[in-house]
Design a protein around this motif. Structure first.
Motif, PDB file in Angstrom:
ATOM      1  N   ARG A 170    -108.118 -17.250  32.079  1.00  0.00           N
ATOM      2  CA  ARG A 170    -108.726 -16.588  33.234  1.00  0.00           C
ATOM      3  C   ARG A 170    -108.526 -17.374  34.522  1.00  0.00           C
ATOM      4  O   ARG A 170    -108.462 -16.813  35.599  1.00  0.00           O
ATOM      5  CB  ARG A 170    -110.229 -16.402  32.983  1.00  0.00           C
ATOM      6  N   GLU A 171    -108.447 -18.682  34.389  1.00  0.00           N
ATOM      7  CA  GLU A 171    -108.311 -19.530  35.572  1.00  0.00           C
ATOM      8  C   GLU A 171    -107.637 -20.835  35.171  1.00  0.00           C
ATOM      9  O   GLU A 171    -107.782 -21.306  34.041  1.00  0.00           O
ATOM     10  CB  GLU A 171    -109.683 -19.826  36.183  1.00  0.00           C
ATOM     11  N   ARG A 197    -107.171 -14.904  38.580  1.00  0.00           N
ATOM     12  CA  ARG A 197    -106.385 -13.758  38.120  1.00  0.00           C
ATOM     13  C   ARG A 197    -105.635 -13.083  39.268  1.00  0.00           C
ATOM     14  O   ARG A 197    -104.511 -12.614  39.097  1.00  0.00           O
ATOM     15  CB  ARG A 197    -107.314 -12.740  37.454  1.00  0.00           C
ATOM     16  N   GLU A 198    -106.244 -13.033  40.443  1.00  0.00           N
ATOM     17  CA  GLU A 198    -105.662 -12.277  41.553  1.00  0.00           C
ATOM     18  C   GLU A 198    -105.191 -13.145  42.703  1.00  0.00           C
ATOM     19  O   GLU A 198    -104.306 -12.739  43.457  1.00  0.00           O
ATOM     20  CB  GLU A 198    -106.675 -11.252  42.074  1.00  0.00           C
ATOM     21  N   THR A 200    -104.921 -17.431  44.553  1.00  0.00           N
ATOM     22  CA  THR A 200    -104.955 -18.886  44.425  1.00  0.00           C
ATOM     23  C   THR A 200    -105.576 -19.469  45.680  1.00  0.00           C
ATOM     24  O   THR A 200    -105.232 -19.077  46.799  1.00  0.00           O
ATOM     25  CB  THR A 200    -103.536 -19.455  44.238  1.00  0.00           C
ATOM     26  N   HIS A 214    -101.490 -13.264  44.469  1.00  0.00           N
ATOM     27  CA  HIS A 214    -100.325 -13.467  43.611  1.00  0.00           C
ATOM     28  C   HIS A 214     -99.291 -12.366  43.789  1.00  0.00           C
ATOM     29  O   HIS A 214     -99.653 -11.183  43.877  1.00  0.00           O
ATOM     30  CB  HIS A 214    -100.745 -13.537  42.141  1.00  0.00           C
ATOM     31  N   PHE A 219    -100.219 -13.496  37.061  1.00  0.00           N
ATOM     32  CA  PHE A 219    -100.809 -14.842  36.965  1.00  0.00           C
ATOM     33  C   PHE A 219     -99.667 -15.846  36.875  1.00  0.00           C
ATOM     34  O   PHE A 219     -98.903 -15.853  35.903  1.00  0.00           O
ATOM     35  CB  PHE A 219    -101.687 -14.916  35.713  1.00  0.00           C
ATOM     36  N   LYS A 381     -92.502 -12.695  33.377  1.00  0.00           N
ATOM     37  CA  LYS A 381     -93.175 -12.941  34.653  1.00  0.00           C
ATOM     38  C   LYS A 381     -92.177 -13.145  35.784  1.00  0.00           C
ATOM     39  O   LYS A 381     -92.410 -12.716  36.915  1.00  0.00           O
ATOM     40  CB  LYS A 381     -94.098 -14.155  34.521  1.00  0.00           C
TER      41      LYS A 381
END
Length: 445
Positions: A170-171, A197-198, A200, A214, A219, A381
């Motif tokens: 999650r983080e 998650r969304e 930084t 992001h 992620f 990713k």
């Protein structure tokens, strides 16, 4: 703290949120200290701090006398490097369902010097238990454009997962110190990234410095575990299980070295001998004989000069050292290669060599599965961040690990038990289709 402890509170002080936060901070500090120790055991000596394997050994046994000349035989590094090379050399690349998207992913990997990066990731995972890839969008004038792949220091990364799913990160928090300014006026700063998650958030000296969402909502972190026991959010370090065995080898080899040094300098006994000034070391002081090479002594009457023979038998000590060395390599899962065995390699078949490396082969195949899943996640990713969609990535490894016997492959191909493509893959050919094209062109001439 492992998954069971986090879910059910086993071994946890239930004194409130403050106690939980203190425990978490303590666990993170212990993990950082463990990683620092594992790197020392891999390198033998830390170049910046000067700490060695012996420093940690003295910490384990505070009352142990300090050795005059401590010996250090770093078999830990030998074993780690052998397994790392087996893993890296068995890598054959990606196969993509979408060839166009796959080619763009390969271009990103090539710009980031993928063979070099993969080698460092394998080393980090073997030593610390994990490798972490950070995906950072690169500007157009960067040689890494459009995406920079950064291999992070495992000690600088802390992950927070779902309490019921350790694979659901999650983080992640990345924190380390850095220096800024001229060499004569360097100032230490504290850097911290909190990757959610969304978005930084970036902090320098605990002050907010930057904040961004992001790219493509992905992620931007990929974790690669080395060995996975299924009970922790981090992987298992290979070095961690070798430290005590390495200490035992260092102690025993130092004992052997002390015996050899003692026996190599036999005590000279003078009986009923008067040493005058002329025979002394400096030519002036009576009683101090010069025993350097080429010097002599006149003995009169019943005087005697002789060497005291030592009675130590190294046989038992050498046998114990040999036994511990075998146990060390068995624990590491790596074959112990002696000069005698190395001399016989030319006469051993591929099957015999694979049997010799059986533990290492099985360990490497396990690592291939763990690495392969994470590397495919990395490829997906990359594709999403640069905006080309799902590439359908599959990691390809040489499952034989040890190069197979070419005669065996040829016989299997002749009887139809193996295709020519399978033979080429087993021989470590990366571009199988390209090789088949070359073979066809040569056959048509």
């Amino acid at each position: 703290m492992n998954l069971v402890e986090r879910m059910f509170g086993m071994g946890r002080d239930t004194g409130g949120a403050g106690a939980g936060a203190a425990e978490t901070a303590g666990a993170e500090a212990r993990r950082k200290a463990d990683i620092a120790r594992w790197w020392v055991y891999y390198h033998g000596t830390d170049q910046s701090s000067g700490r060695s394997q012996w420093d940690y050994l003295y910490e384990r046994f505070p009352g142990m006398p300090r050795r005059e000349l401590p010996d250090q035989e770093n078999h830990t590094r030998i074993c780690v490097d052998r397994l790392r090379r087996l893993l890296v050399n068995s890598w054959r690349g990606f196969e993509f369902g979408d060839s166009g998207a796959g080619e763009k992913v390969r271009e990103v990997l090539e710009r980031n010097r993928w063979p070099y990066l993969l080698n460092l990731a394998a080393l980090s995972a073997k030593v610390t238990g994990d490798a972490f890839f950070r995906l950072v969008p690169a500007p157009g004038n960067s040689p890494f454009h459009p995406l920079r792949l950064v291999l992070l220091d495992s000690a600088a990364v802390t992950v927070r997962t779902d309490p019921h799913d350790r694979d659901d990160i999650r983080e992640a928090v990345i924190s380390y110190d850095f220096f800024d300014g001229e060499e004569s006026n360097n100032k230490r700063h504290r850097y911290r990234e909190e990757i959610g998650r969304e978005e930084t958030r970036v902090f320098v000296d605990d002050e907010p410095s930057n904040r961004y969402t992001h790219a493509a909502g992905v992620f931007p972190l990929v974790q690669v575990r080395n060995l996975d026991t299924g009970g922790d959010v981090y992987g298992e370090s290979m070095v961690a299980r070798l430290t005590e065995a390495q200490d035992a080898l260092n102690l025993l080899s130092t004992d052997l070295m002390d015996i050899v040094r003692y026996d190599g300098h036999k005590t000279t006994i003078f009986q009923n001998v008067h040493i005058d000034k002329g025979a002394s070391r400096d030519g002036r002081t009576a009683g101090e004989i010069d025993l350097s090479i080429g010097k002599g002594l006149v003995v009169k009457g019943e005087g005697r000069v002789y060497k005291l023979d030592q009675q130590h038998d190294l046989g038992a000590a050498l046998q114990e050292y040999d036994r511990k060395l075998d146990a060390f390599y068995d624990l590491a899962g790596v074959p112990r290669i002696s000069r005698e065995l190395a001399g016989r390699f030319g006469s051993l078949s591929g099957r015999a060599v694979e049997r010799l490396y059986q533990d290492a082969v099985e360990s490497t195949r396990e690592a291939q599965t763990l690495f392969g899943d994470s590397l495919c996640q990395l490829a997906r990713k990359i594709a999403l961040i640069i905006g080309i969609g799902e590439p359908g990535a599959r990691a390809v490894w040489n499952t034989d690990v040890i190069i197979p016997d070419i005669d065996t492959l040829a016989r299997e191909h002749e009887i139809g038990a193996r295709s020519i493509r399978s033979v080429l893959r087993k021989r470590g050919i990366g571009d199988v289709e390209g090789m088949l094209t070359e073979i066809g062109e040569e056959g048509g001439k």
